[in-house]
Design an enzyme around this catalytic site. Structure first.
Site, PDB file in Angstrom:
ATOM      1  N   ASP A 194       0.845  -1.193   0.000  1.00  0.00           N
ATOM      2  CA  ASP A 194       0.000   0.000   0.000  1.00  0.00           C
ATOM      3  C   ASP A 194       0.884   1.248   0.000  1.00  0.00           C
ATOM      4  OD1 ASP A 194      -2.315   1.466   0.168  1.00  0.00           O
ATOM      5  OD2 ASP A 194      -2.586   1.198   2.320  1.00  0.00           O
ATOM      6  N   GLU A 236       2.747   5.001  -4.052  1.00  0.00           N
ATOM      7  CA  GLU A 236       2.784   5.927  -5.219  1.00  0.00           C
ATOM      8  C   GLU A 236       4.121   6.636  -5.353  1.00  0.00           C
ATOM      9  OE1 GLU A 236       0.315   5.707  -2.964  1.00  0.00           O
ATOM     10  OE2 GLU A 236      -0.831   4.477  -4.364  1.00  0.00           O
ATOM     11  N   ASP A 281      -8.796   3.602  -2.079  1.00  0.00           N
ATOM     12  CA  ASP A 281      -9.626   4.109  -0.984  1.00  0.00           C
ATOM     13  C   ASP A 281     -10.895   4.793  -1.476  1.00  0.00           C
ATOM     14  OD1 ASP A 281      -7.576   3.092   0.410  1.00  0.00           O
ATOM     15  OD2 ASP A 281      -6.719   5.004   1.025  1.00  0.00           O
TER      16      ASP A 281
END
Ligand SMILES: *[C@@H]1O[C@H](CO)[C@@H](O)[C@H](O)[C@H]1NC(C)=O
Ligand SMILES: *[C@@H]1O[C@H](CO)[C@@H](O)[C@H](O)[C@H]1NC(C)=O
Ligand SMILES: *[C@@H]1O[C@H](CO)[C@@H](O)[C@H](O)[C@H]1NC(C)=O
Ligand SMILES: *[C@@H]1O[C@H](CO)[C@@H](O)[C@H](O)[C@H]1NC(C)=O
Ligand SMILES: *[C@@H]1O[C@H](CO)[C@@H](O)[C@H](O)[C@H]1NC(C)=O
Ligand SMILES: *[C@@H]1O[C@H](CO)[C@@H](O)[C@H](O)[C@H]1NC(C)=O
Ligand SMILES: *[C@@H]1O[C@H](CO)[C@@H](O)[C@H](O)[C@H]1NC(C)=O
Length: 926
Positions: A434, A437, A613
């Site tokens: 997770d 990015e 999300d």
């Protein structure tokens, strides 16, 4: 996960002012290029391109000399690469995106034709044939090729049907006017509309009805805006505005939509096969406070009679949110081991999360210490003594692994094996990566680390759960609330909310000089020197502002000399692939399951993705469908899904019930919620309990059908989840449909779409259709919209396409292990001619090498079922591969036969539904 309702509140509600775009007048004055020295290579061209006039240097320096390379790589793939003759511009590293083989096809054998206009330089890509369709056409538009701006425009037909270019929350069929897709991976809670999200896939499908479909893939990882609009002359175009790299195009000829998927798989790679159990139902929540609560959720699912295959734990399990640790009080290591052992003994699985950021302020923290001494963290560019580049994440001040460093893999693998080893460790079955990015809570590039770190790790705000004395269904005694004593500890920071605004010191951007950074090694496809890597003049429409906002500074170098500026979009992809490698080391014979938030083109070659999300809203319930369609059919990521019932914000019972049903027909099926939301497990409400059970029951009976579909995609590239136009490419009514989909080749899913409604209008293409739930033939002829009313919150309309044979398990089960003991029933849904076809693939389910498989092509014709293919799979552990029953829908009569034996099923059970039970003698053991 992440950053829930509080941390990013500033981004959620507000529309951010778009950064100002420098006027393009200077680009319009750019001279373009002229082509010379056209060399025929036998299977393509090599051409020199030279700037055709004075440099315009509109956003950065114009490059004088370019090379155009055209390769007819296969009959249906054309590679067109325009790059700088000096080979300085960044090109995606081979290891990150392995290039497809150039089969050096003769141009005359190609379905495509490359047409060069020399001066001014432009080109066309044409699909040969009767109407020689022009697929890509830069005529009339000058190529702009600068060190920090690449511009190229193609003419398109009016009102084109363009899809792909994910990841976004925009319409499935992309808008054609005033639209842009920005590709720049970003932390994006609530999946804002018209924004860059977590992944970048610079590939689009252009569907032109009867004229066919083609694909265009631009292998470029730099940030970009792809603008789709009409010019002042009213002409439709698609335009690339890229801030670096080269124009590295792959044109895919089609001409059926699925052909383009197949051709893209040859370029970006085929998905691996996933374990059979990954199709099971899965549960997670950020905010399961302790290991007992995790067990209690599992126990509550059993009590409610809802099958749960996989349990997940979010960052709650970590000690102060640090990777490779367990919270000694709430998730003590020995209890975690016991939890996994118990789950495994119940044939259930367990998956944990990891973030890339490593806490960097505690010298005694092993993972940091070892990484630091191996030197694998990204170093502060221009810093002294190789100090780490630091930012802020869940644990506080962190460093990030440099995936380009040759020793990072070993360090990462060792840490993973250290905590998650199968002998004595926490023997997880998959990993979830997770925040990659990569997300940085230091929201802008000059923020103050200490200030930004306030509130991280976040305080644990729950109160200890009392010992109720209530045993947890299926778990040892010590899994009872209160049997460990969770408590809020001083080890955690006091509960401070994340700031929504930036500290004053960091706000004044003008005061920050943009350093002119020199790469360590200049050129060699690592990016031009002397670029403005923080604030390039062409501003892509990044929804969090500057390139470096909420991520790593783009002026930081990687170990190999490339810059974050060029490789930013690859961070999550690389982390995911390295994690895949580590999981292979742990269990070398088994298919790894690694799920990543951030992706790039080709990520699907190894790992899967969920849509991040999202929100517990009807809008995001609907969004799930178009994201799934784009990822499976256009990005070659076939194991995807949304957080069922939504991540952020509280879920509502009726919406969650509908989502439970919708989610059962997406590839990856996991209910997950954010920390500040109420629990939303399917056992929480009556409607979700009923809907969840029904959905899982159907999904499990259909699991081998889905598994067969996935297998086909992994071997052929043909998508197993399809938009309607893939099956009806000439039916214009299907081109815009984003609320229905094909689950496998044969099932058309048409859920109720509107908020709280019990009515749905959906499109039924021409043909024979059968209601999956009743087996009845649909009275309507198709080719029109159909409305169904009174669809309860525990129902979802599912139709079987006439002409299909669907292998099902006769009964469902509580786990996939039990499911595999069920014999098969073939659902036969004949077409207008009373015929049907289908497929069945069976293997052991988990091993990478599957020596003995069963792979059958099934045919129903003249009232007989026959099959061809291999039948080598040997069931073990009580598994069944028996064909016990066939169910012929919508008609009477028929028999069962098999080419290798002579079966004649006479024992009709029910004439009405056309259902036969095969006599024991007629069972087929494969
Ligand atoms: C061209 O058109 C003819 C007649 O309509 C058709 O039979 C043939 O298949 C077409 N060829 C191609 C390459 O599309
Ligand atoms: C691309 O679209 C965005 C958003 O509409 C716009 O701001 C930008 O100027 C466009 N880029 C170019 C080069 O036209
Ligand atoms: C499990 O179910 C019981 C009621 O049956 C409920 O009180 C408890 O909160 C549930 N636990 C969790 C973790 O959902
Ligand atoms: C992005 O960073 C710039 C420069 O520090 C800052 O001015 C701006 O407010 C940031 N934007 C957001 C949305 O945080
Ligand atoms: C849920 O179902 C149970 C029976 O299964 C019933 O007693 C109860 O009233 C229902 N609750 C609601 C809120 O409908
Ligand atoms: C079906 O309904 C949708 C939504 O109202 C509409 O956009 C579409 O044109 C209709 N299709 C047909 C074939 O009538
Ligand atoms: C699953 O287990 C429950 C008991 O926990 C049982 O009632 C139910 O029948 C089982 N379901 C299936 C499909 O075997």
């Amino acid at each position: 996960m992440r950053v829930g309702s509080f941390a990013f509140a500033a981004y959620c509600g507000l529309t951010l002012a778009a950064p100002t775009i420098t006027k393009r007048a200077s680009v319009d004055d750019c001279p373009g290029y002229k082509a010379t020295n056209v060399e025929d290579t036998g299977s393509g061209l090599k051409v020199d391109l030279t700037l055709a006039g004075a440099r315009c240097d509109s956003y950065s320096e114009d490059l004088q000399d370019l090379v155009l390379e055209v390769e007819y790589q296969t009959e249906d793939r054309l590679h067109v690469h325009i790059y700088d003759a000096g080979l300085n511009q960044y090109q995606v590293q081979d290891g990150v995106f392995p290039r497809p083989e150039n089969k050096k096809t003769s141009p005359s054998d190609s379905l495509l034709e490359f047409k060069l206009n020399e001066n001014p330089f432009s080109f066309q890509v044409i699909r040969k044939g009767n109407n020689s369709e022009i697929l890509f056409d830069t005529t009339g538009h000058k190529l702009v090729f600068e060190s920090q701006y690449l511009g190229l425009r193609t003419n398109l037909p009016d009102n084109p049907n363009i899809y792909g270019l994910g990841e976004s929350s925009d319409p499935f069929r992309l808008p054609t006017q005033g639209y842009h897709r920005t590709l720049w991976n970003s932390e994006s809670p609530y999946l804002p509309f018209n924004s860059n999200l977590y992944g970048s896939h610079p590939v689009y499908f252009d569907h032109r009805g009867a004229s066919g479909t083609h694909g265009v893939f631009l292998l470029n990882a730099d940030g970009m805006d792809v603008n789709i609009s009409k010019g002042d002359d009213g002409k439709q175009y698609l335009e690339y505005n890229v801030i670096g790299g080269t124009f590295d195009f792959y044109f895919l000829a089609g001409k059926q939509p699925s052909d383009v998927s197949r051709q893209y798989a040859e370029v970006a790679g085929y998905s691996p096969m996933y374990p059979y159990w990954t199709f099971g139902f899965q549960q997670c929540k950020y905010g399961y406070w302790d290991v007992n609560m995790v067990a209690e959720v599992v126990g509550n699912y059993s009590k409610a009679g809802i099958p749960l295959e996989v349990m997940w734990t979010d960052i709650d399990y970590m000690d102060r949110r640090r990777d490779f640790t367990t919270d000694p009080e709430n998730f003590p290591h020995h209890k975690m081991v016991e939890l996994v052992d118990t789950l495994h003994s119940r044939n259930q699985k367990y998956i944990l999360i990891l973030d890339p950021s490593i806490y960097a302020k505690d010298r005694s923290y092993g993972p940091y210490q070892r990484g630091d001494s191996a030197g694998i963290f990204i170093k502060k560019t221009g810093g002294s003594n190789g100090e780490d580049y630091l930012g802020v994440q869940w644990p506080g001040i962190v460093a990030w692994p440099d995936w380009f460093h040759p020793d990072t893999q070993d360090w990462w693998t060792n840490e993973i094996i250290g905590l998650f080893n199968s002998s004595g460790g926490i023997d997880i079955d998959g990993l979830w990566v997770d925040m990659n990015e990569a997300s940085n809570f230091c929201h802008n590039y000059n923020c103050n680390l200490e200030e930004a770190a306030v509130g991280n790790p976040p305080a644990l705000t729950h109160t200890p759960r009392p010992n109720t004395g209530r045993p947890i269904e299926g778990f040892p005694k010590d899994f009872q609330p209160g049997s460990t004593t969770p408590s809020v500890k001083a080890r955690y920071a006091s509960p401070v909310k994340h700031r929504n605004t930036l500290p004053a010191a960091a706000r004044g951007m003008a005061a920050i000089a943009s350093p002119q950074v020199n790469s360590r090694e200049l050129g060699a496809k690592k990016g031009m020197p002397r670029r403005d890597l923080l604030t390039p003049k062409y501003k892509i429409q990044n929804h969090v502002g500057e390139l470096s906002n909420s991520t790593l500074r783009t002026d930081q170098a990687n170990y190999d000399g490339t810059m974050q500026y060029d490789t930013h979009n690859l961070y999550g992809h690389m982390m995911g692939w390295k994690t895949h490698e580590a999981m292979l080391k742990r269990r070398p014979t088994k298919r790894p399951f690694v799920m990543t938030r951030s992706t790039f083109a080709g990520t699907g070659r190894k790992i899967n993705h969920w849509f991040g999300d999202n929100e517990s809203s009807w809008e995001h319930y609907r969004l799930t469908i178009r994201q799934m369609l784009t990822f499976v059919s256009m990005h070659q990521m076939p194991m995807v899904g949304s957080d069922v019932c939504g991540f952020n914000s509280p879920a509502e019972e009726r919406m969650c019930a509908r989502w439970a049903l919708l989610g059962a027909f997406q590839p990856f099926y996991r209910n997950h919620a954010e920390i500040s939301t109420p629990q939303q497990e399917f056992y929480q409400w009556n409607l979700t309990r009923i809907a969840g059970k029904k959905a899982i029951d159907a999904r499990y009976k259909l699991m081998d059908y889905a598994y067969t579909g996935l297998y086909r995609q992994t071997t052929k590239g043909e998508p197993w989840i399809k938009p309607l136009f893939f099956e009806y490419p000439e039916d214009a009514n299907t081109f815009n449909i984003q609320t229905q989909w094909f689950y496998g080749d044969s099932l058309l899913i048409s859920p109720v779409i509107d908020d709280y409604s019990d009515t749905v209008t959906f499109y039924l293409p021409k043909g024979n259709w059968y209601d999956y739930w009743t087996g009845n033939k649909v009275p309507e002829l198709g080719g029109a919209n159909i409305t169904r009313s009174n669809v309860s919150f525990t129902d979802i309309p599912v139709f079987i396409k006439g002409g299909s044979i669907i292998p099902t398990r006769l009964n469902s089960a509580n786990t996939t292990t039990e499911l595999r003991k069920q014999p098969f029933n073939f659902l036969i849904a004949p077409d207008e001619n009373g015929e049907a076809t289908g497929r069945l693939y069976i293997d052991e389910g988990e091993l990478i090498d599957q020596p003995d498989i069963t792979e059958l092509e099934l045919t129903w014709k003249d009232g007989k079922l026959s099959s061809t293919g291999t039948r080598d799979y040997n069931p073990s552990n009580g598994e069944s591969v028996e064909f016990k029953q066939i169910t012929v829908l919508g008609q009477d009569g028929g028999s069962y036969s098999d080419p290798n034996t002579k079966y004649d099923a006479k024992t009709k059970v029910s004439r009405k539904t056309g259902q036969w039970k095969l006599n024991e003698d007629f069972q087929v053991s494969l």
